[in-house]
Design a protein around this motif. Sequence first.
Motif, mmCIF file in Angstrom:
data_model
loop_
_atom_site.group_PDB
_atom_site.id
_atom_site.type_symbol
_atom_site.label_atom_id
_atom_site.label_comp_id
_atom_site.label_asym_id
_atom_site.label_seq_id
_atom_site.Cartn_x
_atom_site.Cartn_y
_atom_site.Cartn_z
ATOM 1 N N ALA A 197 115.452 81.063 78.630
ATOM 2 C CA ALA A 197 114.906 79.800 78.139
ATOM 3 C C ALA A 197 115.736 79.232 76.990
ATOM 4 C CB ALA A 197 113.454 79.995 77.685
ATOM 5 N N ILE A 198 116.476 80.074 76.295
ATOM 6 C CA ILE A 198 117.270 79.629 75.153
ATOM 7 C C ILE A 198 118.592 79.009 75.589
ATOM 8 C CG2 ILE A 198 118.536 80.450 73.119
ATOM 9 C CD1 ILE A 198 116.348 82.540 72.720
ATOM 10 N N LEU A 199 119.280 79.621 76.543
ATOM 11 C CA LEU A 199 120.633 79.203 76.900
ATOM 12 C C LEU A 199 120.725 77.792 77.466
ATOM 13 C CD1 LEU A 199 122.173 82.528 78.263
ATOM 14 C CD2 LEU A 199 122.348 81.508 76.001
ATOM 15 N N PRO A 200 119.749 77.307 78.246
ATOM 16 C CA PRO A 200 119.863 75.910 78.691
ATOM 17 C C PRO A 200 119.949 74.916 77.531
ATOM 18 C CG PRO A 200 118.278 77.059 80.040
ATOM 19 C CD PRO A 200 118.658 77.999 78.936
ATOM 20 N N GLU A 201 119.347 75.220 76.390
ATOM 21 C CA GLU A 201 119.448 74.337 75.227
ATOM 22 C C GLU A 201 120.854 74.338 74.626
ATOM 23 O OE1 GLU A 201 116.518 75.171 72.290
ATOM 24 O OE2 GLU A 201 114.917 75.550 73.739
ATOM 25 N N LEU A 202 121.654 75.354 74.972
ATOM 26 C CA LEU A 202 122.985 75.506 74.384
ATOM 27 C C LEU A 202 124.106 75.188 75.366
ATOM 28 C CD1 LEU A 202 122.308 78.847 72.472
ATOM 29 C CD2 LEU A 202 122.294 76.539 71.532
ATOM 30 N N GLY A 203 123.757 74.569 76.492
ATOM 31 C CA GLY A 203 124.790 74.142 77.432
ATOM 32 C C GLY A 203 125.003 75.060 78.613
ATOM 33 N N ASP A 204 124.103 75.980 78.863
ATOM 34 C CA ASP A 204 124.206 76.868 80.030
ATOM 35 C C ASP A 204 122.944 76.696 80.869
ATOM 36 O OD1 ASP A 204 124.780 78.821 81.869
ATOM 37 O OD2 ASP A 204 124.454 80.516 80.509
ATOM 38 N N PRO A 205 122.876 75.642 81.703
ATOM 39 C CA PRO A 205 121.625 75.321 82.421
ATOM 40 C C PRO A 205 121.105 76.459 83.284
ATOM 41 C CG PRO A 205 123.228 73.537 82.612
ATOM 42 C CD PRO A 205 123.953 74.694 82.018
ATOM 43 N N ALA A 206 122.007 77.225 83.903
ATOM 44 C CA ALA A 206 121.576 78.304 84.798
ATOM 45 C C ALA A 206 121.418 79.633 84.072
ATOM 46 C CB ALA A 206 122.576 78.463 85.941
ATOM 47 N N ALA A 207 121.655 79.652 82.772
ATOM 48 C CA ALA A 207 121.549 80.888 81.970
ATOM 49 C C ALA A 207 122.361 82.022 82.583
ATOM 50 C CB ALA A 207 120.083 81.296 81.831
ATOM 51 N N ARG A 208 123.602 81.684 82.999
ATOM 52 C CA ARG A 208 124.444 82.695 83.637
ATOM 53 C C ARG A 208 124.896 83.774 82.657
ATOM 54 N NH1 ARG A 208 129.084 79.096 86.059
ATOM 55 N NH2 ARG A 208 128.801 78.202 83.978
ATOM 56 N N TRP A 209 124.920 83.447 81.361
ATOM 57 C CA TRP A 209 125.396 84.398 80.368
ATOM 58 C C TRP A 209 124.271 85.250 79.778
ATOM 59 C CZ3 TRP A 209 130.410 85.353 79.711
ATOM 60 C CH2 TRP A 209 131.323 84.399 80.155
ATOM 61 N N ALA A 210 123.073 85.130 80.324
ATOM 62 C CA ALA A 210 121.938 85.859 79.742
ATOM 63 C C ALA A 210 122.150 87.374 79.780
ATOM 64 C CB ALA A 210 120.647 85.487 80.461
ATOM 65 N N GLY A 211 122.627 87.885 80.920
ATOM 66 C CA GLY A 211 122.819 89.327 81.046
ATOM 67 C C GLY A 211 123.849 89.870 80.071
ATOM 68 N N VAL A 212 124.937 89.121 79.884
ATOM 69 C CA VAL A 212 125.984 89.566 78.959
ATOM 70 C C VAL A 212 125.482 89.518 77.517
ATOM 71 C CG1 VAL A 212 128.295 89.074 78.087
ATOM 72 C CG2 VAL A 212 127.808 88.844 80.531
ATOM 73 N N ILE B 123 126.939 77.789 72.642
ATOM 74 C CA ILE B 123 126.921 79.187 73.081
ATOM 75 C C ILE B 123 127.876 80.022 72.232
ATOM 76 C CG2 ILE B 123 127.560 80.724 74.978
ATOM 77 C CD1 ILE B 123 126.372 78.847 76.914
ATOM 78 N N PHE B 124 128.999 79.434 71.826
ATOM 79 C CA PHE B 124 129.957 80.172 71.010
ATOM 80 C C PHE B 124 129.319 80.610 69.689
ATOM 81 C CE2 PHE B 124 133.140 80.255 67.626
ATOM 82 C CZ PHE B 124 134.029 81.189 68.140
ATOM 83 N N THR B 125 128.655 79.682 69.003
ATOM 84 C CA THR B 125 128.026 80.021 67.726
ATOM 85 C C THR B 125 126.890 81.017 67.921
ATOM 86 O OG1 THR B 125 128.523 77.779 66.975
ATOM 87 C CG2 THR B 125 126.999 79.056 65.640
ATOM 88 N N PHE B 126 126.121 80.827 68.984
ATOM 89 C CA PHE B 126 125.012 81.743 69.265
ATOM 90 C C PHE B 126 125.541 83.149 69.555
ATOM 91 C CE2 PHE B 126 121.707 83.577 72.041
ATOM 92 C CZ PHE B 126 120.601 83.420 71.224
ATOM 93 N N THR B 127 126.625 83.238 70.315
ATOM 94 C CA THR B 127 127.229 84.541 70.601
ATOM 95 C C THR B 127 127.736 85.199 69.322
ATOM 96 O OG1 THR B 127 127.888 83.773 72.797
ATOM 97 C CG2 THR B 127 128.987 85.737 71.956
ATOM 98 N N ALA B 128 128.350 84.413 68.445
ATOM 99 C CA ALA B 128 128.821 84.951 67.164
ATOM 100 C C ALA B 128 127.659 85.506 66.349
ATOM 101 C CB ALA B 128 129.554 83.865 66.380
ATOM 102 N N ALA B 129 126.514 84.819 66.402
ATOM 103 C CA ALA B 129 125.340 85.305 65.679
ATOM 104 C C ALA B 129 124.858 86.639 66.246
ATOM 105 C CB ALA B 129 124.222 84.271 65.743
ATOM 106 N N LEU B 130 124.898 86.795 67.566
ATOM 107 C CA LEU B 130 124.480 88.056 68.182
ATOM 108 C C LEU B 130 125.463 89.180 67.846
ATOM 109 C CD1 LEU B 130 123.220 86.889 71.703
ATOM 110 C CD2 LEU B 130 121.896 87.296 69.623
ATOM 111 N N VAL B 131 126.750 88.841 67.765
ATOM 112 C CA VAL B 131 127.731 89.846 67.339
ATOM 113 C C VAL B 131 127.431 90.305 65.914
ATOM 114 C CG1 VAL B 131 130.163 90.230 66.803
ATOM 115 C CG2 VAL B 131 129.532 89.038 68.907
ATOM 116 N N LEU B 132 127.156 89.342 65.041
ATOM 117 C CA LEU B 132 126.810 89.697 63.663
ATOM 118 C C LEU B 132 125.529 90.527 63.613
ATOM 119 C CD1 LEU B 132 127.582 86.450 61.635
ATOM 120 C CD2 LEU B 132 128.805 88.627 61.568
ATOM 121 N N GLN B 133 124.570 90.214 64.484
ATOM 122 C CA GLN B 133 123.339 91.000 64.522
ATOM 123 C C GLN B 133 123.639 92.461 64.808
ATOM 124 O OE1 GLN B 133 120.260 89.588 67.258
ATOM 125 N NE2 GLN B 133 119.560 91.694 67.552
ATOM 126 N N GLY B 134 124.561 92.710 65.746
ATOM 127 C CA GLY B 134 124.918 94.084 66.061
ATOM 128 C C GLY B 134 125.706 94.757 64.954
#
Length: 447
Positions: free
Chosen positions: A51-66, A115-126
Amino acid sequence: MTATTAPPHSGRAARATAEAPALARRQVHAVAGCYFVASFAALGLPPFLTAILPELGDPAARWAGVLYVVPTVFGAVGAPFWGRLADRYGRKRLLLRAQLGLAVSFLLAGWADSIFTFTAALVLQGVLGGTFAASNGYLGAALEGPALSKALTLMQGAARAALVFAPIVVGSLSPWLSPHRQYALLAVLPLTAALLICALPESRGRRTEPPKAQDAPTPRPDGAPAQGPARTQGEAQEAAPAPEKEPASGTAPDRATSPVTSLRALYALEFAFVFSTVISFPYLVSLIEERLPGTSPAVSGVLFALPHLCYLVTAMAVHKGFHARPRLGLALGFLCIALGLAGHGAAGSLAALTAVRLVLGAGLTLGLVCLSVLAADCCRGRAPGGMFGSLEFFSKAGAVAAGVVAAVGNDFFGPAAPVLTGTAVALATIVPAALPLVNPLRTRWSR
């Protein structure tokens, strides 16, 4: 003749200084509570990535698993490093760092616009997170034996509770605030946890730094063999084989037996346990829909939560029954996991699925509790931050491997493949869990 031995009380004073002060029960509960509230976003929001990724430019949420495994991967990489820093600079400081790191990463994720900024945030979370390993390292420096294993069992209870209740809270807030923006809102929780941790004492664990030059043995004036610097209880355990007489301090050794399991065996068992349980998580809802078409999301959520609820209800009773025989409990746990996962492949009714989820819950509870007992036993005489950091690495590595294998198996063979793979791994681990992989000979004291 002038006496050259230290007064009787000096040895006791040295031991009292070397041993970590035990935390009060309320302080242990405070650490577990801080982990629980800080885990809400980390455990409650990833199920809503679609539900989050479509707001960030990934309508099909293909990157959800990664993106689901990004925090886990980077958390595994960073955990040993932060653990060693905790042993060197203080466990409380590094626990505070972990909570503040989560808060920063959640704020960045909540305000990300790509998605780039969101991914960076998840990297920082880890990278900046690791609150579970940091909390265990803090507890491991202040507690030992049954007190530590009970505290670790409580920490696992906090994780199970967050895993059960966090998605419910996030889903309930979704009509008013999107899951994406909830990241920023839930950043308040680790900040609150950090404030609570500030009120806790520093856990003074054993120092395991290499001996310095000035610590060289000092000759004794009476011609007796040279006597080295005073050692802590943990250092004495790692030294040469114990003599047959009592130490010069006049205190008998506290522990004349080897650990129940080796550290390498503990890491291997942790990896196998996490792999065999987590592999059933990603595609459980798909399996339920395949076996029971028309099942409501609420029922699927309850079935998913059943094993974790089983832990919350029975963990302390299991600890009381198996803290003296963790190998047996762990073997029974793997057996229950194998039976429960195999039952997922054959269950065709709601009652059958409920039964096999409860069997899996029994295995989950036995495994988590007995692994906590083994970890507490291995922690004796070791730097707790580094040990629990490394243990967290193998735990997260098992989760990542389980996610990859589950995805591949589901694509090629359907949603039943992951649970059958987990069954095979659990069955293969029963015998190694029951029989010590490395069982050093116990030291015998002659009289």
